[in-house]
Design an enzyme around this catalytic site. Structure first.
Site, PDB file in Angstrom:
ATOM      1  N   ASP A 169     -39.082  11.100  -7.679  1.00  0.00           N
ATOM      2  CA  ASP A 169     -39.839  10.557  -6.553  1.00  0.00           C
ATOM      3  C   ASP A 169     -39.001   9.534  -5.785  1.00  0.00           C
ATOM      4  OD1 ASP A 169     -41.930  12.082  -7.522  1.00  0.00           O
ATOM      5  OD2 ASP A 169     -42.847  10.416  -8.606  1.00  0.00           O
ATOM      6  N   SER A 176     -31.671  17.551  -7.992  1.00  0.00           N
ATOM      7  CA  SER A 176     -31.500  16.550  -9.049  1.00  0.00           C
ATOM      8  C   SER A 176     -31.269  17.245 -10.383  1.00  0.00           C
ATOM      9  CB  SER A 176     -32.724  15.633  -9.113  1.00  0.00           C
ATOM     10  OG  SER A 176     -33.918  16.383  -9.271  1.00  0.00           O
ATOM     11  N   MET A 177     -30.305  16.713 -11.155  1.00  0.00           N
ATOM     12  CA  MET A 177     -29.929  17.343 -12.415  1.00  0.00           C
ATOM     13  C   MET A 177     -29.949  16.369 -13.590  1.00  0.00           C
ATOM     14  SD  MET A 177     -26.766  19.793 -11.174  1.00  0.00           S
ATOM     15  CE  MET A 177     -25.686  18.391 -10.859  1.00  0.00           C
ATOM     16  N   GLY A 197     -26.305  14.299 -12.874  1.00  0.00           N
ATOM     17  CA  GLY A 197     -26.157  13.843 -11.497  1.00  0.00           C
ATOM     18  C   GLY A 197     -26.984  14.636 -10.519  1.00  0.00           C
TER      19      GLY A 197
END
Length: 331
Positions: free
Chosen positions: A253, A221-222, A226
């Site tokens: 999460d 995850s960034m 994105g």
């Protein structure tokens, strides 16, 4: 079967203010309380998606009783080890500008005997149809190699493991070859001992090195940039979705929940990616650590764009969006 493990759960208290004044008076505009902790957030999201899970870990005191009651009311099965002391309260201060300040308590001290009790509980659920989700921090008294030891133990019974941790927990955990991991950009940079912001190509190369340890699937995850997915069919990049964000708390999460739910339902890889992106984007629109509603997730899945990356990770080949596919079929 999905079993989420939250060793350091919490009551999440989210307060909204205009602007944080350090050393001064701050008037709270709104307060939200949620049963929290990363694994518990995963269980709540899986439930909202229509799936089932068993929430495990450590609970103590009145806060622990509150969390257990909330899970029961939501129809989420739980099997916690009860300990002395009080389950912590984590306070999240959300400013109108979008700035988030978190004040996390340490939680109770866990004994060796209590760790053993939890591991025995987990092994009781372990078989080839079980996915364990190990996520979040650990309380005092729990060794840093605990996730790694659990991974090795449940693997012996044929179970799968999804790991979402940071620091030494992540470093030792990946050495035990979990089946799925969901690091964010910072966690991968820390793992690779990088003192600068890594490029997407560098993140992919770090992730490929982790796959060489035997890890099957990786989602990176960034945030606003994105996410990257390394799955059996190759690497895919997804730009972030355009939503009205309230708070980024719980977005990671939610993506973990999407991965776990997809594994349990045996969804195809493209559907898994769409679900992960949609549920993560939906999570930032909610207040506190509440999961997004399934209807919102379904609508957001239509907006997900997948870009297939080539082996050298220096080019992208856009894949058709679902809407584009539908238009083609109509013609």
């Amino acid at each position: 079967m999905i079993v989420t493990v939250t060793m350091n759960p919490a009551i999440d208290k989210t307060v909204e203010i205009d602007s944080l004044i350090q050393g001064g008076l701050n008037r709270i505009k709104k307060v939200e309380y949620d049963a929290g902790g990363k694994g518990i957030n995963v269980s709540k999201t899986i439930r909202e998606l229509g799936g089932k899970s068993i929430a495990a870990g450590f609970l103590g005191g009145n806060n622990g009783k509150t969390i257990a009651s909330v899970l029961k009311a939501k129809g989420i099965e739980s099997d916690f080890v009860w300990v002395d002391g009080e389950t912590r309260t984590n306070t999240k201060v959300f400013e109108e500008s979008g700035t988030l300040t978190e004040l996390n308590e340490p939680g109770p001290v866990i004994t060796k005997s209590q760790i053993g009790t939890l591991v025995r509980k987990l092994l009781g659920y372990a078989d080839i149809d079980t996915l364990f989700v190990l996520s979040g921090s650990i309380p005092a008294g729990v060794p840093k190699d605990t996730y790694a030891e659990i991974i090795r133990a449940v693997h012996q019974k044929g179970s799968k493991v999804l790991l979402d941790a940071d620091g030494e927990l992540f470093r030792q955990g990946v050495d035990a070859a979990p089946d799925i991991i969901k690091p964010n950009r910072v966690e991968l940079e820390e793992y690779a001992e990088m003192d600068y912001r890594a490029s997407e190509e560098e993140l992919l190369k770090i992730a490929e090195k982790l796959r060489e340890k035997g890890i099957g699937s990786i989602a990176v995850s960034m945030g606003k940039s994105g996410a990257l997915f390394l799955l059996k069919d190759g690497a895919v990049k997804c730009p972030s979705l355009s939503v009205k964000a309230h708070s980024t708390v719980g977005a990671g999460d939610a993506m973990v929940a999407g991965l776990a739910y997809s594994w349990d339902k045996k969804l195809p890889e493209e559907e898994t990616i769409r679900l992960c992106m949609a549920v993560s984007a939906g999570a930032v629109t909610t207040i506190g650590t509440k999961p997004p509603e399934k209807a919102l997730v379904e609508s957001l899945k239509e907006q997900v764009i997948l870009e297939r990356l080539n082996e050298k990770y220096n080019n992208v080949v856009p894949m058709k969006s679902r809407k584009a596919d539908e238009k083609t079929k109509q013609r």
